[in-house]
Design a protein around this motif. Structure first.
Motif, PDB file in Angstrom:
ATOM      1  N   ARG A  46      -6.289  96.258  44.494  1.00 33.47           N
ATOM      2  CA  ARG A  46      -5.522  95.021  44.607  1.00 33.47           C
ATOM      3  C   ARG A  46      -5.846  94.144  43.401  1.00 33.47           C
ATOM      4  O   ARG A  46      -7.004  94.006  43.010  1.00 33.47           O
ATOM      5  CB  ARG A  46      -5.857  94.281  45.893  1.00 33.47           C
ATOM      6  N   LEU A  84      -5.977  90.477  41.853  1.00 34.91           N
ATOM      7  CA  LEU A  84      -6.061  89.097  42.327  1.00 34.91           C
ATOM      8  C   LEU A  84      -5.486  88.166  41.259  1.00 34.91           C
ATOM      9  O   LEU A  84      -6.190  87.701  40.361  1.00 34.91           O
ATOM     10  CB  LEU A  84      -7.518  88.738  42.623  1.00 34.91           C
ATOM     11  N   ASN A 100      -4.668  81.680  49.766  1.00 34.64           N
ATOM     12  CA  ASN A 100      -4.406  83.035  50.232  1.00 34.64           C
ATOM     13  C   ASN A 100      -3.050  83.525  49.724  1.00 34.64           C
ATOM     14  O   ASN A 100      -2.016  82.894  50.003  1.00 34.64           O
ATOM     15  CB  ASN A 100      -4.444  83.069  51.759  1.00 34.64           C
ATOM     16  N   ASP A 122      -1.308  85.971  50.680  1.00 37.64           N
ATOM     17  CA  ASP A 122      -0.452  86.493  51.742  1.00 37.64           C
ATOM     18  C   ASP A 122       0.131  85.377  52.613  1.00 37.64           C
ATOM     19  O   ASP A 122       1.317  85.404  52.952  1.00 37.64           O
ATOM     20  CB  ASP A 122      -1.235  87.472  52.615  1.00 37.64           C
ATOM     21  N   ARG A 152     -12.350  88.396  51.747  1.00 38.67           N
ATOM     22  CA  ARG A 152     -11.753  88.540  53.078  1.00 38.67           C
ATOM     23  C   ARG A 152     -10.374  89.172  53.023  1.00 38.67           C
ATOM     24  O   ARG A 152      -9.911  89.750  54.013  1.00 38.67           O
ATOM     25  CB  ARG A 152     -11.677  87.178  53.785  1.00 38.67           C
ATOM     26  N   LEU A 153      -9.712  89.066  51.863  1.00 41.49           N
ATOM     27  CA  LEU A 153      -8.402  89.713  51.737  1.00 41.49           C
ATOM     28  C   LEU A 153      -8.504  91.215  51.966  1.00 41.49           C
ATOM     29  O   LEU A 153      -7.556  91.859  52.412  1.00 41.49           O
ATOM     30  CB  LEU A 153      -7.822  89.462  50.337  1.00 41.49           C
TER      31      LEU A 153
END
Length: 306
Positions: free
Chosen positions: A96, A98, A198, A200, A293-294
């Motif tokens: 992923r 960021l 966040n 998302d 935490r993602l």
């Protein structure tokens, strides 16, 4: 977890490497300049972000180490890595990335467009202007004896920042070009609010304000030392409110680092915004915890806004 941190030899990257190692994660470092750091599981020298092979080289590193997260910390690479095709390239390798959207990154990368966008959304910024051939626009709103800041529209940190008077600029006693930005000098205390939004959900999960207690060049420049502000400090709370509005105005997600200063009236104004982790993130462990935490990693610090 294995995490690739770019710019690992710089202040922001090395700080993240220490924080990640302290949390028990394996850090893969990448940088243009050879770096020796015992905290790194591996280091890879990479070309400049402007090189056409840079994204492919990062993909190779991700595949070689099975990295699950890529955290870029170099301003120059953000416009490159934020392109949708590059994001897909790295995510196809299993990591992923960021980073914010390309549009938001490009606006934040150019300080003039940052100021225009924030002003358009009523986020407080100092009076500003870009420099044109005759400096008319840049000087019209400033008296000759007034202090101004001249800075490159696109630059990293405090590089190229000059404190002068409008009269010095008008008389040609200060070097300036069409790629520079002029801002009214804000004489008050300087802060570096840090935010994690966040990607998302769009929720701001962490917001920490630190005050720059010493600057490298006295009145301007990068921070030599900072102190974390208490959450019940009304000035810090106002700075945090302005910073959160700035992040939402620019539609940034992930980590955001910015410079905010108090103007002559005591009100905070946003000087510039960086769409990445900054050099002071160790003072705000909530940001990295929110990022981890993602990927389902438990946090080690209470999330909140300080």
């Amino acid at each position: 977890m294995k995490i690739l941190v770019t710019g690992v030899g710089g202040p922001a990257g090395s700080s993240l490497a220490r924080q990640l190692h302290a949390r028990g994660h394996s850090v893969i470092g990448a940088d243009m300049v050879p770096t020796t750091d015992p905290l790194l599981e591996a280091f890879h020298q990479v070309p400049a972000a402007s090189h056409q092979q840079y994204p492919t080289r990062l993909q190779e590193i991700v595949l070689q180490h099975s990295a699950e997260l890529v955290i870029p910390t170099v301003s120059e690479e953000l416009p490159v890595l934020s392109a949708g095709s590059i994001r897909e390239l790295l995510e196809s390798a299993g990591a992923r990335l960021l980073i914010s959207s390309k549009e938001s990154v490009l606006i934040s990368d150019d300080k003039y467009y940052t100021m225009l966008t924030l002003r358009g959304d009523n986020v407080p910024v100092p009076d500003f202007a870009r420099i044109n051939a005759g400096n008319g626009e840049a000087l019209a709103q400033f008296s000759p004896e007034e202090q101004i800041i001249i800075k490159p529209r696109v630059s990293r940190g405090g590089r190229g920042v000059r404190l002068a008077t409008a009269g010095d600029l008008g008389a040609g006693r200060v070097p300036a070009g069409t790629r520079d930005l002029v801002q009214r000098f804000a004489p008050g205390r300087e802060f570096a609010p840090m935010i994690f939004r966040n990607p998302d959900s769009g929720e701001i999960e962490a917001c920490v304000v630190v005050e720059k207690t010493e600057l490298r060049e006295g009145l301007v420049g990068n921070a030599v030392s900072v102190r974390r502000c208490e959450s019940n400090d009304p000035i810090a709370a106002h700075v945090a409110w302005v910073a959160k509005n700035a992040v939402q105005s620019l539609e940034l997600v992930g980590p955001v680092d910015m410079d905010v200063r108090l103007g002559g009236d005591g009100q905070p104004v946003v000087l510039e915004v960086n769409a990445r982790f900054g050099a002071n993130s160790q003072s705000a462990p909530e940001l990295l915890d929110a990022a981890l935490r993602l990927l389902g990693v438990a946090s080690t610090a209470q999330v909140g806004c300080a």
